[in-house]
Design an enzyme around this catalytic site. Sequence first.
Site, PDB file in Angstrom:
ATOM      1  N   SER A   1      36.733  96.039 100.296  1.00 13.94           N
ATOM      2  CA  SER A   1      35.689  96.843 100.932  1.00 13.94           C
ATOM      3  C   SER A   1      34.665  95.942 101.600  1.00 13.94           C
ATOM      4  CB  SER A   1      34.997  97.649  99.835  1.00 13.94           C
ATOM      5  OG  SER A   1      33.815  98.215 100.320  1.00 13.94           O
TER       6      SER A   1
ATOM      7  N   LYS B   1      35.033  94.999  93.123  1.00 14.25           N
ATOM      8  CA  LYS B   1      35.895  94.656  94.261  1.00 14.25           C
ATOM      9  C   LYS B   1      35.836  93.160  94.535  1.00 14.25           C
ATOM     10  CE  LYS B   1      37.825  98.433  95.236  1.00 14.25           C
ATOM     11  NZ  LYS B   1      39.265  98.601  95.245  1.00 14.25           N
TER      12      LYS B   1
ATOM     13  N   TYR C   1      30.570  98.919  91.149  1.00 13.19           N
ATOM     14  CA  TYR C   1      31.746  99.173  92.000  1.00 13.19           C
ATOM     15  C   TYR C   1      31.962  97.989  92.952  1.00 13.19           C
ATOM     16  CZ  TYR C   1      34.470 100.625  95.995  1.00 13.19           C
ATOM     17  OH  TYR C   1      35.400 100.638  97.008  1.00 13.19           O
TER      18      TYR C   1
END
Length: 347
Positions: free
Chosen positions: A123, A152, A148
């Site tokens: 991302s 990643k 989150y």
Amino acid sequence: MILVTGGAGYIGSHAVLALLETGHEVLVLDNLCNSSRLSLDRVALLTGRQPRFIEGDVRDGALLDELFQRWPITAVMHFAGLKAVGESVREPLRYYETNVAGSITLCQAMARAGIFRLVFSSSATVYGESVSMPIREDCPTGIPTNPYGQSKLMAENVLKALADSDPRWSIALLRYFNPIGAHESGLIGEDPNGTPNNLLPYMLQVAVRRQPQLSIYGGDYATHDGTGVRDYIHVMDLAQGHICALERLGRSAGVSVWNLGTGQGYSVLEMVRAFEQITGRALPYRIVARRPGDIAQCWADPSKARVELQWNAERDLHAMLADAWRWQLSNPQGYQHEQAPQAVMVG
Ligand code: NAD
Ligand code: UFG
């Protein structure tokens, strides 16, 4: 055969469709914690080919061993993960366990089976608050502001170290910008659980009056109209980027990082105006305080993917919004419909 983890989800289901259309055999592994099997039935309707489906968890190493032994899998597209930023703050262990430990379990099983080709869903969040726009892949990664984003970045670092340790690995880290839209048929699309967090799903619900109005988070950013700017990319262009990355993995070793974005930023107010034009509906909104953790602006330099993958985002904002609107009108309750919906003309 390609194993697609998380293949029943939003991006995964579009990638499964693209894989089948490209002639690949597909096996989907998904625990359906944020998706419906119906997405794959719709993919079958569109392609005339039913992807094989296993309901199971990517953290289950024994299940992965069984799948790798039973099926002639040559590469993995790894979408399975949790993605809600706010939830990640409240439940960090679940996020790290799924997104980091899940990826480790998958790689361990792949190595045991002698499979070393992996496409990973990363991302643009890994860049943090980047100082210069557009963002190139060699911009240093930042400090993501939530578990989150951290998960990643950690998964990326694990995969880089893995590829450094063993030259048999060939791994693509695909850094998505803001995926929106749906397949042009309106048969598959994004089906968020509960109240959406992301801009477009929220706007869609306002337009069909499931939400009273849009809250625009911040009107005082240092952008041309004060609202946040993002690089929205059509989910079918994103899916095509995965096909190109997969083909490239067959030709190179190590880790490669590619931005998947259009290179064009739009502000929230520009999104609202374009959406109103396409849907013909007024979108009530009010400007409220900034959302904690948001950055002012973020858009990609996609030229590395253009040169190395011969990939280009082809669909413009009009197509992204029209396709999302068609999906919403045909599936007002998402996949809770029993029957495939009728085609809807938009735009
Ligand atoms: P999604 O929630 O629609 O899809 C994820 C899928 O993974 C779901 O079908 C879910 O049921 C499945 N899953 C979750 N945990 C699992 C587990 N432990 N075992 C097996 N299956 C599991 O989300 P999406 O938008 O399609 O995102 C796909 C991937 O892309 C995710 O890794 C996400 O973090 C990443 N990503 C998404 C965006 C975005 O804006 N949508 C942006 C950047 C990166
Ligand atoms: N926004 C609003 N109101 C809303 C929702 C969003 O004004 O109700 C604004 C945000 O402040 C931001 C823009 O719309 O300026 C886009 O917000 P999204 O929540 O749709 O997307 P983000 O850029 O915050 O994050 C998304 C994904 C992340 C991913 C990131 C980069 O949610 O998982 O893109 O790929 F990491």
